[in-house]
Write an enzyme that holds these catalytic residues in place. Structure first.
Site, PDB file in Angstrom:
ATOM      1  CB  SER A  46     -27.446 -21.491  20.029  1.00 53.45           C
ATOM      2  OG  SER A  46     -27.091 -21.054  18.368  1.00 53.45           O
ATOM      3  CG  ASP A  91     -27.331 -13.481  20.077  1.00 48.54           C
ATOM      4  OD1 ASP A  91     -27.020 -13.794  19.242  1.00 48.54           O
ATOM      5  OD2 ASP A  91     -28.089 -14.347  20.456  1.00 48.54           O
ATOM      6  CG  HIS A 108     -24.845 -16.891  19.486  1.00 49.16           C
ATOM      7  ND1 HIS A 108     -27.025 -16.648  20.019  1.00 49.16           N
ATOM      8  CD2 HIS A 108     -25.026 -18.567  19.931  1.00 49.16           C
ATOM      9  CE1 HIS A 108     -27.328 -18.276  19.702  1.00 49.16           C
ATOM     10  NE2 HIS A 108     -25.916 -18.797  19.010  1.00 49.16           N
TER      11      HIS A 108
HETATM   12  C1  MLT Z   1     -29.503 -21.627  14.752  1.00 53.74           C
HETATM   13  O1  MLT Z   1     -29.887 -22.798  15.016  1.00 53.74           O
HETATM   14  O2  MLT Z   1     -28.830 -21.928  13.774  1.00 53.74           O
HETATM   15  C2  MLT Z   1     -28.250 -21.534  15.663  1.00 53.74           C
HETATM   16  O3  MLT Z   1     -29.952 -20.547  15.689  1.00 53.74           O
HETATM   17  C3  MLT Z   1     -27.531 -20.463  15.524  1.00 53.74           C
HETATM   18  C4  MLT Z   1     -26.683 -21.302  15.613  1.00 53.74           C
HETATM   19  O4  MLT Z   1     -26.795 -22.938  15.559  1.00 53.74           O
HETATM   20  O5  MLT Z   1     -25.562 -21.673  14.949  1.00 53.74           O
END
Ligand code: MLT
Length: 211
Positions: free
Chosen positions: A110, A160, A191
């Protein structure tokens, strides 16, 4: 005799020394709200015996660590992405020399996957490769880096709610344009990570040429 002083680093981090010669060191990059301990068990599973270098992101969003600022969900502060990717690149260089490590393969989830993608695009010599789990485009128009066949595994979730399929496809294109050797797979997942992520990532790492 007094223990040697710990080297000073710009990032709070957790380090696990490698136990298997030739196993690639892993740079573990957590998601929003995670910390330096989160991905250590995952790293140990993906590549038993690899050295594990796991920094904590230095940006706080409502108390939750991240690797760069965002303006809203999926809307990134790109100047901050560039700045933080530079700081992370410097940390990796310092940690490599302190711990005597080869260039690591990033394993990012993420927000951690997004900073790993930024590292690839902005500092192409820092990583030996990367596993990007639920990544998004970190920079709309990155410079064209020279990634010289660097291996990158992009694992996306078909359901996701945070990462649109078109966005991750654009990231795959950016990385390919820069010369990376990209494997992009979409799993029946959201996700969060699933067993299929672990299986694919383990097999992909095991197939990397060993240094
Ligand atoms: C981000 O970098 O904000 C991500 O893709 C989403 C997250 O961290 O929740």
């Amino acid at each position: 005799m007094a223990a040697a002083p710990e080297p000073q680093h710009s990032f709070i981090h957790h380090f696990v020394p490698g136990r298997v010669a030739g196993a690639p060191p892993l740079l573990l990059l957590h998601g929003t709200g995670g910390n330096e301990h989160d991905l250590v068990p995952l790293g140990g599973r993906l590549s038993p015996g690899s050295a594990l270098l796991s920094p904590r992101g230095q940006v706080l969003e409502n108390g939750m660590p991240r690797f760069f600022r965002r303006l809203a969900e999926g809307v990134f502060d790109e100047a901050d992405v560039i700045r933080r990717a530079g700081e992370l690149a410097d940390f990796v260089a310092a940690a490599r020399s302190a711990y005597d490590l080869a260039a690591p393969v990033a394993v990012g989830f993420s927000n951690g996957a997004n900073i790993a993608a930024a590292l690839l695009l902005l500092h192409p010599d820092v990583l030996a490769g990367a596993i990007l789990l639920r990544a998004m485009v970190p920079l709309a128009e990155p410079p064209v880096a020279a990634l010289a066949s660097k291996p990158v595994l992009l694992l996306a979730g078909a359901a996701d709610p945070i990462v649109p399929a078109a966005n991750v496809a654009r990231l795959a294109d950016q990385l390919r344009t820069a010369g990376a050797s990209v494997t992009h797979q979409t799993l029946p997942a959201g996700h969060n990570l699933t067993q299929a992520d672990l299986d694919r990532a383990t097999a992909w790492l095991a197939a990397l040429p060993h240094g």
